[in-house]
Design an enzyme around this catalytic site. Structure first.
Site, PDB file in Angstrom:
ATOM      1  CG  ASP A  63      -1.984  -1.065   1.185  1.00 15.98           C
ATOM      2  OD1 ASP A  63      -2.449  -1.392   0.073  1.00 15.98           O
ATOM      3  OD2 ASP A  63      -2.364  -1.577   2.248  1.00 15.98           O
ATOM      4  CG  ASP A 109      -6.821  -1.371  -1.989  1.00 11.67           C
ATOM      5  OD1 ASP A 109      -6.956  -2.576  -2.308  1.00 11.67           O
ATOM      6  OD2 ASP A 109      -6.007  -0.979  -1.142  1.00 11.67           O
TER       7      ASP A 109
END
Length: 168
Positions: free
Chosen positions: A127, A141
């Site tokens: 991330d 995402d």
């Protein structure tokens, strides 16, 4: 075989090609950005982009770190099954789907596939997008959530149009 069947088959093939190519592009884009983030942000640095900061993090779980205590193989297996189910659904659904539905499914499929590929390497998902008020996330995402939102909106619009046509 009639001309109508040939046109429907060609449209189905075209929609499935759009689905597959778009999903591969989405997955490739996310994996490329994850590779860049892993190299550029590996020193713990953070880059301020206004509403977002670029900050490297690794998520052992799924959304909001759910399941982070499960063995990585379990998460990989479950998410892999979900991606395969989504791919089968998207492939079948494209037979009669309008372009917004096909693109939304491709965004969801490409994002989910990218996260599964990323997790397969070491059990973690990379991330790099951080807001300060929301868990750190990645481009995959964003594609999954945006694709789901477009599906909901397109379904709502299609339903509203069908209701108006039926009542009009």
């Amino acid at each position: 075989m009639t001309a109508g069947h040939t046109g429907t088959e060609a449209r189905t093939i075209r929609a499935r090609i759009i689905l597959a190519v778009t999903a591969v592009i989405v997955a490739g884009l996310d994996l490329g950005v994850k590779t860049w983030a892993g190299r550029a942000l590996n020193d713990g640095s953070s880059t301020d982009l206004g509403l977002l900061n670029l900050r490297l993090a690794f998520n052992p779980g799924v959304a909001f770190s759910l399941g982070d205590t499960l063995p990585p193989a379990v998460l990989l297996g479950v998410t892999g099954v979900i991606v395969v189910a989504l791919a089968v659904f998207a492939f079948r659904f494209t037979r009669h789907a309008a372009l917004p539905f096909v693109l939304a499914l491709a965004a969801m499929l490409g994002g989910a596939l990218a996260n599964v590929i990323d997790r397969a390497a070491d059990g973690l998902v990379t991330d790099y997008l951080h807001t300060g008020w929301f868990p750190t996330f990645n481009l995959a995402d964003v594609f999954v959530v945006t694709g789901a939102a477009v599906l909901v909106l397109a379904s709502w619009r299609a339903s509203a149009t069908a209701d108006t046509g039926a009542n009009g």
